[in-house]
Design an enzyme around this catalytic site. Structure first.
Site, PDB file in Angstrom:
ATOM      1  N   ASN A 179       0.867  -1.176   0.000  1.00 44.93           N
ATOM      2  CA  ASN A 179       0.000   0.000   0.000  1.00 44.93           C
ATOM      3  C   ASN A 179       0.905   1.227   0.000  1.00 44.93           C
ATOM      4  O   ASN A 179       1.487   1.558   1.025  1.00 44.93           O
ATOM      5  CB  ASN A 179      -0.889  -0.049   1.255  1.00 44.93           C
ATOM      6  CG  ASN A 179      -1.706   1.209   1.459  1.00 44.93           C
ATOM      7  OD1 ASN A 179      -1.774   2.063   0.574  1.00 44.93           O
ATOM      8  ND2 ASN A 179      -2.328   1.323   2.620  1.00 44.93           N
ATOM      9  N   LYS A 225       0.102   4.234  -0.259  1.00 43.43           N
ATOM     10  CA  LYS A 225      -0.550   5.407   0.346  1.00 43.43           C
ATOM     11  C   LYS A 225      -0.316   6.647  -0.539  1.00 43.43           C
ATOM     12  O   LYS A 225      -0.322   6.524  -1.756  1.00 43.43           O
ATOM     13  CB  LYS A 225      -0.064   5.597   1.784  1.00 43.43           C
ATOM     14  CG  LYS A 225      -0.205   4.299   2.602  1.00 43.43           C
ATOM     15  CD  LYS A 225       0.031   4.479   4.062  1.00 43.43           C
ATOM     16  CE  LYS A 225      -0.135   3.138   4.769  1.00 43.43           C
ATOM     17  NZ  LYS A 225      -0.025   3.258   6.218  1.00 43.43           N
ATOM     18  N   HIS A 252      -9.445   1.045   4.975  1.00 38.40           N
ATOM     19  CA  HIS A 252      -8.169   1.234   5.675  1.00 38.40           C
ATOM     20  C   HIS A 252      -8.400   2.192   6.848  1.00 38.40           C
ATOM     21  O   HIS A 252      -9.210   3.122   6.746  1.00 38.40           O
ATOM     22  CB  HIS A 252      -7.128   1.798   4.711  1.00 38.40           C
ATOM     23  CG  HIS A 252      -5.750   1.803   5.311  1.00 38.40           C
ATOM     24  ND1 HIS A 252      -5.348   2.761   6.205  1.00 38.40           N
ATOM     25  CD2 HIS A 252      -4.706   0.948   5.163  1.00 38.40           C
ATOM     26  CE1 HIS A 252      -4.102   2.495   6.585  1.00 38.40           C
ATOM     27  NE2 HIS A 252      -3.685   1.404   5.965  1.00 38.40           N
ATOM     28  N   GLU A 278      -6.808   4.594   7.897  1.00 32.04           N
ATOM     29  CA  GLU A 278      -6.584   6.012   7.568  1.00 32.04           C
ATOM     30  C   GLU A 278      -7.806   6.598   6.863  1.00 32.04           C
ATOM     31  O   GLU A 278      -8.115   7.785   7.027  1.00 32.04           O
ATOM     32  CB  GLU A 278      -5.304   6.150   6.728  1.00 32.04           C
ATOM     33  CG  GLU A 278      -4.069   5.928   7.600  1.00 32.04           C
ATOM     34  CD  GLU A 278      -2.849   5.397   6.877  1.00 32.04           C
ATOM     35  OE1 GLU A 278      -2.794   5.470   5.636  1.00 32.04           O
ATOM     36  OE2 GLU A 278      -1.936   4.898   7.567  1.00 32.04           O
ATOM     37  N   GLU A 310      -5.220  -4.967  10.597  1.00 29.15           N
ATOM     38  CA  GLU A 310      -4.191  -3.957  10.802  1.00 29.15           C
ATOM     39  C   GLU A 310      -4.465  -3.207  12.102  1.00 29.15           C
ATOM     40  O   GLU A 310      -5.293  -2.269  12.111  1.00 29.15           O
ATOM     41  CB  GLU A 310      -4.185  -2.959   9.640  1.00 29.15           C
ATOM     42  CG  GLU A 310      -3.896  -3.585   8.296  1.00 29.15           C
ATOM     43  CD  GLU A 310      -3.282  -2.584   7.328  1.00 29.15           C
ATOM     44  OE1 GLU A 310      -2.222  -2.881   6.791  1.00 29.15           O
ATOM     45  OE2 GLU A 310      -3.857  -1.495   7.150  1.00 29.15           O
ATOM     46  N   GLY A 316       2.763   2.116  10.744  1.00 32.21           N
ATOM     47  CA  GLY A 316       3.763   3.172  10.612  1.00 32.21           C
ATOM     48  C   GLY A 316       4.509   3.505  11.892  1.00 32.21           C
ATOM     49  O   GLY A 316       5.174   4.535  11.970  1.00 32.21           O
ATOM     50  N   SER A 333       3.542  -2.244  10.225  1.00 34.90           N
ATOM     51  CA  SER A 333       4.994  -2.318  10.475  1.00 34.90           C
ATOM     52  C   SER A 333       5.628  -3.651  10.083  1.00 34.90           C
ATOM     53  O   SER A 333       6.572  -4.102  10.733  1.00 34.90           O
ATOM     54  CB  SER A 333       5.295  -1.978  11.943  1.00 34.90           C
ATOM     55  OG  SER A 333       4.947  -0.633  12.212  1.00 34.90           O
TER      56      SER A 333
HETATM   57  P1  PGA Z   1       2.991   0.213   7.516  1.00 36.40           P
HETATM   58  O1  PGA Z   1       1.510   0.434   6.950  1.00 36.40           O
HETATM   59  O2  PGA Z   1       3.514  -1.071   6.928  1.00 36.40           O
HETATM   60  O3  PGA Z   1       3.762   1.412   7.041  1.00 36.40           O
HETATM   61  O4  PGA Z   1       2.902   0.128   8.996  1.00 36.40           O
HETATM   62  C1  PGA Z   1       0.637  -0.660   6.793  1.00 36.40           C
HETATM   63  C2  PGA Z   1      -0.679  -0.189   6.233  1.00 36.40           C
HETATM   64  O5  PGA Z   1      -1.184   0.860   6.668  1.00 36.40           O
HETATM   65  O6  PGA Z   1      -1.242  -0.845   5.358  1.00 36.40           O
END
Ligand code: PGA
Length: 254
Positions: free
Chosen positions: A11, A13, A98, A100, A168, A174, A214
């Protein structure tokens, strides 16, 4: 039961310029020359890059997906993108729900459910995301939160062929923090059981359940070995072909 083929999906983003197409091409090349990796790969770039990646990755082992879609097919929704437009651009899947999107755009489970149905309508696989916040985890609510999100977000029409679930934990995205392997196992086993009530036994047992938050090359082997983890949804570490390939290497046979 036949084994579920794992998927590692990246992803990107809100990252990715025209020049980033070369990272996707580099990943495809790494997979081409290392055919012992027994997993599928996907990149979900910003929508502007979908047609470019789709063209560049044709014939490779890397699929292309979108990061979000609107519920309806077309119309007066400035700035939004429909599942049909993503499919037309070359996507074969789309991430919906997601955290976010849930946090930044106030998306409810009902909205996520409608978006998953939009994905099916356009012939896309829906990657439906769920996961608890730090506060919910501290309150011991993780399993209830995840079960509730599954009930609300996963349509009854979901099946192993059109839907992938990504667990997640919001606090792991992140941050460099990850749950323990035991914690991931507990949630994934719970999800597999909860999905039976929504999609039935057969579909639930064949559905891919990804872990995200992560994931990096140094922890992928441990996390991907957890029971009922059928791959990863990767943010930051998917931006560089070498890191992404390092995660996929958790699925090297033997
Ligand atoms: P990350 O994000 O691997 O940077 O923690 C995962 C995600 O939000 O899909």
């Amino acid at each position: 039961m036949t084994a579920i083929r794992p998927l590692v999906a990246g992803n990107w983003k809100m990252n990715g310029l025209l020049s980033s197409v070369s990272e996707a091409a580099a990943l495809a090349e790494l997979l081409r020359s290392n055919d012992e990796i027994e997993a599928d790969a996907m990149i979900c770039p910003p929508a502007t890059l979908i047609p470019l990646l789709a063209e560049r990755l044709t014939g490779s082992r890397v699929a292309v997906g979108g990061q979000d879609c609107h519920q309806i097919e077309s119309g007066a929704h400035t700035g939004d993108i429909s599942a049909e437009i993503l499919a037309d651009a070359g996507a074969s899947a789309v991430i919906v729900g997601h955290s976010e999107r849930r946090a930044d755009h106030g998306e409810s489970d009902a909205t996520v459910n409608a978006k998953a149905l939009a994905a099916y309508r356009a012939g896309l696989v829906a990657i439906i995301c769920v996961g608890e916040t730090d506060a919910q985890r501290d309150a011991g609510e993780t399993l209830d939160i995840v079960a509730g999100q599954l009930r609300g977000s996963v349509p009854a029409a979901a099946g192993a062929g059109n839907t992938i679930i990504a667990y997640e934990p919001v606090w792991a995205i992140g941050t460099g923090r990850t749950p323990t392997a035991d914690d991931v196992a507990e949630v994934h086993n719970h999800m597999r059981t909860q999905l039976i009530a929504i999609v039935g036994d057969g579909e639930s047992s064949a559905m891919r359940l990804l872990y995200g938050g992560s994931v990096k090359p140094s922890n992928a082997t441990e996390l991907m070995a957890v029971e009922n983890v059928n791959g990863a949804l990767v943010g930051g570490a998917s931006l560089k072909a070498d890191d992404f390939f390092g995660i996929l290497s958790a699925y090297t046979a033997g």
